[in-house]
Design a protein around this motif. Structure first.
Motif, short mmCIF file in Angstrom:
data_model
loop_
_atom_site.label_atom_id
_atom_site.label_comp_id
_atom_site.label_asym_id
_atom_site.label_seq_id
_atom_site.Cartn_x
_atom_site.Cartn_y
_atom_site.Cartn_z
N ASP A 157 -27.63 58.84 9.74
CA ASP A 157 -26.24 58.73 9.29
C ASP A 157 -25.36 59.71 10.04
O ASP A 157 -25.83 60.68 10.66
N CYS A 159 -23.21 61.92 8.98
CA CYS A 159 -23.17 63.30 8.48
C CYS A 159 -24.30 64.12 9.09
O CYS A 159 -24.12 65.30 9.43
N CYS A 215 -17.30 63.44 7.38
CA CYS A 215 -18.13 62.45 8.05
C CYS A 215 -18.17 61.16 7.24
O CYS A 215 -18.30 61.20 6.01
N CYS A 217 -19.57 57.70 5.62
CA CYS A 217 -20.85 57.18 5.14
C CYS A 217 -20.68 55.72 4.72
O CYS A 217 -19.63 55.33 4.21
N ASP A 221 -25.07 54.16 1.36
CA ASP A 221 -25.89 55.27 1.85
C ASP A 221 -25.66 56.50 0.96
O ASP A 221 -24.84 57.38 1.26
N CYS A 224 -26.36 60.02 2.60
CA CYS A 224 -25.27 60.51 3.45
C CYS A 224 -24.15 61.07 2.58
O CYS A 224 -23.64 62.16 2.85
N GLY A 225 -23.79 60.35 1.52
CA GLY A 225 -22.73 60.81 0.64
C GLY A 225 -23.08 62.12 -0.04
O GLY A 225 -22.22 62.99 -0.22
N ARG A 227 -25.11 64.40 1.19
CA ARG A 227 -25.06 65.44 2.22
C ARG A 227 -23.61 65.89 2.44
O ARG A 227 -23.34 67.09 2.58
N ARG A 228 -22.68 64.93 2.47
CA ARG A 228 -21.27 65.27 2.66
C ARG A 228 -20.75 66.09 1.49
O ARG A 228 -20.03 67.08 1.66
N LYS A 304 -21.05 60.97 -4.70
CA LYS A 304 -21.71 60.69 -3.43
C LYS A 304 -21.51 59.24 -2.98
O LYS A 304 -22.06 58.83 -1.94
N THR A 307 -14.98 58.51 -1.47
CA THR A 307 -14.33 59.63 -0.77
C THR A 307 -13.20 60.25 -1.59
O THR A 307 -12.35 60.96 -1.04
N ARG A 350 -15.96 57.70 12.87
CA ARG A 350 -16.82 56.53 13.00
C ARG A 350 -16.68 55.92 14.39
O ARG A 350 -17.67 55.48 14.99
#
Length: 397
Positions: A157, A159, A215, A217, A221, A224-225, A227-228, A304, A307, A350
């Protein structure tokens, strides 16, 4: 008789001239950043101190504002007549229009000067169109080498890819590790964590800081969310007990740095009408938003899977100030200027990875308008400024 050769210009002077065109203004030099300001508050105070009347008025006003341990609305906390007179005497001085910069040397001193000469704002009279910061937005290219991402799985991903880009950059990696260490552990000290977060977002290149935090996502995912959302180490950076939003704002206003960052956010992320027309460019709004991270008003993604961002606070218990509290909440979670600025930056990120640039080192320029665009220049060589003087000397001699 042979022709006489015209004298060659001193090579050192040419070198300095060429370097001044190549190097970004103030790169790696916080003092140079301060000198670029049109009217730095620290410089304005020096001018004021050279004038006995201005110096006396400033010192008297300083004794007035130093007694304000907690900002209150103007109707609850009026200044004495002599303090108001001192403020009036400074209206024609260079202090009245002075500004600071986030990356300047002695930023705290500069902000103290700003709030000293604007006592009404210190008392809670917040003007949405006045920020303590002079914000200069440039279109300086981002320079990245994506070929180093080959060590990651192709389906990694974005991120994770931006995190890898930070890891491979010495300064970004050092700053990120510093706040990672300060914000980890069961007994982390929140004030140290916030200080290191501020240091990261002030000193790391914007391309790295914004890439990590904003970042994009895929909706499905979740990893990824997550992690962000964990970029700012919310378990330590955010309050362990959710405070009332108005109490959180009052706490922020009592601190010159937090108060300044909040004012900057209000200035640059302020919708001017019901159509969502924004006061300034998206780049300034994002910079002001990132400036809040590491303060008492640190915002974050609420989940997650989307946004949406919000403050870590509640409006429960606001009593007859419920509407004011909810308005503060909405200035983050439902702010059209901030929402679109974040969405535009994520589209930009992106697009960076939308084509196969694995074999290219390139320069990226994002235009500063409401519809960000990319100009990708593949195979653009990246010169290290540490070897640039040597290369130029070889050319000149």
């Amino acid at each position: 008789m042979g022709l006489s050769r015209s004298p060659r210009p001193p090579p050192l002077m040419i070198l300095l001239l060429v370097l001044s065109l190549w190097l970004p203004l103030g790169a790696g030099n916080s003092l140079a950043t301060e000198n670029r300001l049109v009217n730095s508050c620290t410089q304005a105070r020096k001018k004021c101190e050279a004038n006995p009347a201005c110096k006396a008025a400033y010192q008297h006003l300083g004794s007035c504002t130093s007694s304000l341990s907690r900002p209150l609305p103007l109707e609850e906390s009026a200044m004495s007549a002599d303090c108001l007179e001192a403020a009036e005497q400074l209206r024609n001085s260079s202090l009245i229009d002075c500004r600071c910069h986030r990356r300047m040397k002695h930023q705290a001193t500069c902000l103290d000067i700003y709030w000293t000469v604007h006592p009404a704002r210190s008392l809670g009279d917040y003007e949405l169109d006045v920020s303590p910061y002079e914000d200069t937005v440039t279109s300086k290219p981002w320079k990245m080498n994506l070929s180093k991402l080959n060590m990651l799985k192709p389906d990694s991903d974005l991120c994770l890819k931006f995190a890898m880009l930070c890891t491979l950059h010495d300064k970004c990696d050092r700053l990120r590790k510093a706040y990672g260490e300060a914000c980890s552990g069961i007994r982390c000290q929140r004030h140290l964590c916030l200080a290191q977060l501020r240091s990261f977002f002030e000193k790391a290149a914007e391309s790295h800081a914004q890439g990590l935090l904003l970042c994009p996502c895929a909706p499905e995912d979740v990893g990824c969310g997550e992690r962000r959302r964990n970029t700012i180490a919310p378990s330590c950076a955010l309050p362990s007990v959710t405070p009332n939003c108005l109490d959180l704002r009052s706490f922020c206003r009592a601190d010159p740095l937090c108060r300044s960052r909040l004012m900057d956010f209000q200035t640059h992320c302020h919708p001017m009408d019901i159509l969502g027309t924004c006061a300034t460019e998206q780049s300034r709004c994002l910079r002001a938003y990132l400036g809040l991270i590491g303060t008492a008003m640190t915002p974050n993604f609420i989940s997650k899977v989307n946004t949406t961002v919000a403050l870590s606070c509640t409006c429960r218990g606001s009593g007859n100030l419920q509407d004011e509290c909810e308005q503060l909440e909405r200035s983050f979670s439902q702010n059209p200027c901030l929402v679109e600025a974040i969405a535009a930056k994520m589209r930009f990120h992106r697009q960076l990875f939308s084509q196969d640039w694995a074999d290219s080192t390139f320069s990226v320029v994002q235009q500063q308008n409401s519809n960000p665009a990319l100009r990708l220049q593949p195979r653009l060589p990246i010169l290290s400024f540490s070897i640039l003087p040597f290369i130029l000397l070889q050319t000149l001699w």
